[in-house]
Scaffold this active site. Structure first.
Site, mmCIF file in Angstrom:
data_model
loop_
_atom_site.group_PDB
_atom_site.id
_atom_site.type_symbol
_atom_site.label_atom_id
_atom_site.label_comp_id
_atom_site.label_asym_id
_atom_site.label_seq_id
_atom_site.Cartn_x
_atom_site.Cartn_y
_atom_site.Cartn_z
ATOM 1 N N ARG A 89 8.948 6.047 8.340
ATOM 2 C CA ARG A 89 7.837 5.595 7.549
ATOM 3 C C ARG A 89 7.376 6.915 6.641
ATOM 4 O O ARG A 89 7.360 6.782 5.260
ATOM 5 C CB ARG A 89 6.734 4.849 8.318
ATOM 6 C CG ARG A 89 5.524 4.440 7.181
ATOM 7 C CD ARG A 89 4.507 3.857 8.045
ATOM 8 N NE ARG A 89 3.552 3.319 6.971
ATOM 9 C CZ ARG A 89 2.341 2.919 7.499
ATOM 10 N NH1 ARG A 89 2.277 2.162 8.693
ATOM 11 N NH2 ARG A 89 1.345 2.528 6.629
ATOM 12 N N ASN A 144 7.789 -5.760 8.150
ATOM 13 C CA ASN A 144 8.084 -5.455 6.832
ATOM 14 C C ASN A 144 9.259 -4.851 6.377
ATOM 15 O O ASN A 144 10.133 -4.187 6.959
ATOM 16 C CB ASN A 144 6.954 -4.586 6.306
ATOM 17 C CG ASN A 144 5.355 -5.142 6.278
ATOM 18 O OD1 ASN A 144 5.307 -6.422 5.704
ATOM 19 N ND2 ASN A 144 4.482 -4.429 6.681
ATOM 20 N N CYS A 164 1.916 -12.761 6.976
ATOM 21 C CA CYS A 164 1.372 -11.384 6.715
ATOM 22 C C CYS A 164 -0.081 -11.558 6.521
ATOM 23 O O CYS A 164 -0.409 -12.955 6.577
ATOM 24 C CB CYS A 164 1.741 -11.071 5.054
ATOM 25 S SG CYS A 164 0.921 -9.490 4.493
ATOM 26 N N HIS A 194 3.148 -9.144 -0.413
ATOM 27 C CA HIS A 194 2.524 -8.153 -0.820
ATOM 28 C C HIS A 194 2.625 -7.890 -2.340
ATOM 29 O O HIS A 194 2.510 -7.079 -3.137
ATOM 30 C CB HIS A 194 3.010 -6.493 -0.274
ATOM 31 C CG HIS A 194 2.865 -6.387 1.218
ATOM 32 N ND1 HIS A 194 3.167 -5.380 1.773
ATOM 33 C CD2 HIS A 194 2.173 -7.399 2.045
ATOM 34 C CE1 HIS A 194 2.831 -5.450 2.921
ATOM 35 N NE2 HIS A 194 2.004 -6.376 3.065
ATOM 36 N N TYR A 240 -2.228 -4.777 -2.717
ATOM 37 C CA TYR A 240 -0.950 -4.084 -3.144
ATOM 38 C C TYR A 240 -0.767 -4.008 -4.470
ATOM 39 O O TYR A 240 0.158 -3.117 -5.009
ATOM 40 C CB TYR A 240 0.124 -4.869 -2.323
ATOM 41 C CG TYR A 240 0.161 -4.535 -0.757
ATOM 42 C CD1 TYR A 240 0.796 -3.489 -0.207
ATOM 43 C CD2 TYR A 240 -0.597 -5.464 0.289
ATOM 44 C CE1 TYR A 240 0.719 -3.265 1.040
ATOM 45 C CE2 TYR A 240 -0.747 -4.964 1.397
ATOM 46 C CZ TYR A 240 0.109 -4.002 2.115
ATOM 47 O OH TYR A 240 -0.018 -3.774 3.246
#
Length: 415
Positions: A89, A144, A164, A194, A240
């Site tokens: 990440r 995700n 989500c 998102h 987002y």
């Protein structure tokens, strides 16, 4: 009834355990945590058992590194895995910024990097679920990028739905702003994972969103990280959307501040220390800083509807099938939907022209991104990046393709 959690060694799992422990009548008598990391399971498993016992929940808790054993006979399989861990990440968040783009684990090049290494693993897991789980078992994806992972699962013929926590977060905060019990409200939540907007807040047969925006525009702006002008049309963007509507400012911020991945890694190190305490029998307050607020509530409520077909409304990732007429039927959208043994979009107020253009563009990117994840290939990665509205330039897409493959080669066998 048996529920299996893939990625059960995650620091999120105590949150899920609290939700299951608080759920009356769900019928879960076995909860199995599956993870390749035995050391994490040996900490999380006993903690989950203690949480359920404190709640008076009778479910037997097991943990295993054996995927087949974990999913064998399960009525539902929850996916919450992170291929490559926090280190991957952190890399996803770094290389796009170096190229002048947003570095984020679900948006832009970072999101594609995560999808490329995640989707093949998820599809392998889903094949084991097809063979070993109970007939008609559901796969519920929290991993995700949820929309892309869910699309890959559905394309492969699996019985899957994505979830989500953005919608439930708005639901709870809007209820507080209106001074209402959240059970009284129903939101129209529409878009892609998102990339969503709240288009209505329904109670007593009325849409309360205009009233809410009139009275609480400043608070809503704080929730979204965006100025009120971005929801002047009465459609509230998720947080987002600031990666799109404030892209350059966000890139500049990311150049000078520690990434979210580094902050999460710091939080997780402390969580593991807390989780190791044999007296701990509840999720620690620090877990709220990890992200995923209301995750357990959303997950357990969706499980209840999937397994009991109660017809409640949830914000889920499902096939479009004509709901948004400017997207292909096979696209995966995130929408308020009524959940029985089938799932039907329930939102009444949808998106305006400003939102539709962006949604169509990102949906095209997601289609190409899933193809790149399933089939591999540098050219497919480039095509997906070139299609993304935050990239869209040949030189930039080419540079990001090279950086993405170099950073993730360990998890991309075709590379």
């Amino acid at each position: 009834m048996k529920i299996a959690v893939i990625g059960g060694g995650s620091t999120y799992t105590p949150e899920l355990a609290e939700g299951i422990g608080a759920a009356a009548g769900l019928g879960v008598d076995r909860l199995v945590l599956v993870d390749p990391d035995r050391s994490k399971l040996d900490v999380i498993g006993p903690l989950v058992r203690r949480i359920l016992r404190r709640r008076g929940h009778p479910a037997e808790v097991e943990w295993t590194t054996d995927l087949d054993r974990g999913v064998d006979g399960a009525a539902a399989v929850l996916l919450q895995l992170r291929v490559g861990g926090q280190a991957a990440r952190i890399a996803d968040e770094a290389f796009p910024v170096e190229c002048g783009c947003v570095g984020q684990e679900t948006t832009g090049a970072g999101g594609l990097a995560k999808a490329l290494r995640t989707i093949p693993v998820v599809l392998d897991i889903a094949e084991r679920v097809r063979l070993r789980a109970a007939p008609g078992a559901w796969i519920v994806d929290f991993t995700n990028p949820v929309g892309m992972v869910t699309r890959a699962l559905l394309d492969a013929g699996h019985r899957a739905v994505g979830l989500c926590n953005v919608a439930i977060g708005f639901h709870r905060r809007f209820a507080a702003m209106l001074g209402r019990d959240s059970a009284e409200l129903e939101l129209d939540h529409v878009g892609l994972n998102h990339l969503t907007w709240e288009t209505a807040v329904r109670a007593d047969g009325r849409d309360l969103l205009p009233e809410l925006l009139d009275r609480h525009a400043e608070a809503v702006a704080d929730e979204t990280g965006l100025p009120a002008a971005t929801f002047a049309d009465g459609r509230v963007p998720s947080y987002y959307l600031h990666y799109y509507y404030a892209h350059d400012a966000e890139v500049e911020r990311l150049r000078h501040e520690p990434s979210r991945g580094r902050e999460v890694a710091r939080i997780e190190a402390e969580l593991w220390r807390l989780y190791a305490d044999p007296a701990l029998d509840r999720k620690p307050e620090l877990l709220s800083q990890r992200g995923g607020a209301y995750y357990s509530e959303a997950a357990v409520a969706l499980l209840r509807s999937l397994l009991t077909t109660d017809g409640a409304v949830h914000a889920v990732n499902v096939r479009n099938r004509g709901f948004l007429p400017y997207l292909p039927d096979e696209a995966v959208i995130e929408v308020s939907a009524r959940v029985r043994s089938w799932i039907t979009p329930a939102a009444e107020r949808t998106l305006g022209p400003r939102q539709r253009g962006l949604v169509a563009s990102v949906a095209a990117y997601e289609e190409l991104g899933v193809e790149a994840a399933v089939r591999g290939g540098e050219r497919r990665v480039y095509e997906a990046l070139l299609a993304h509205p935050l990239i869209g330039q040949h030189d930039l897409a080419e540079a990001l393709t090279g950086r993405l493959i170099a950073a993730g080669r360990e998890h991309l066998p075709w590379a």
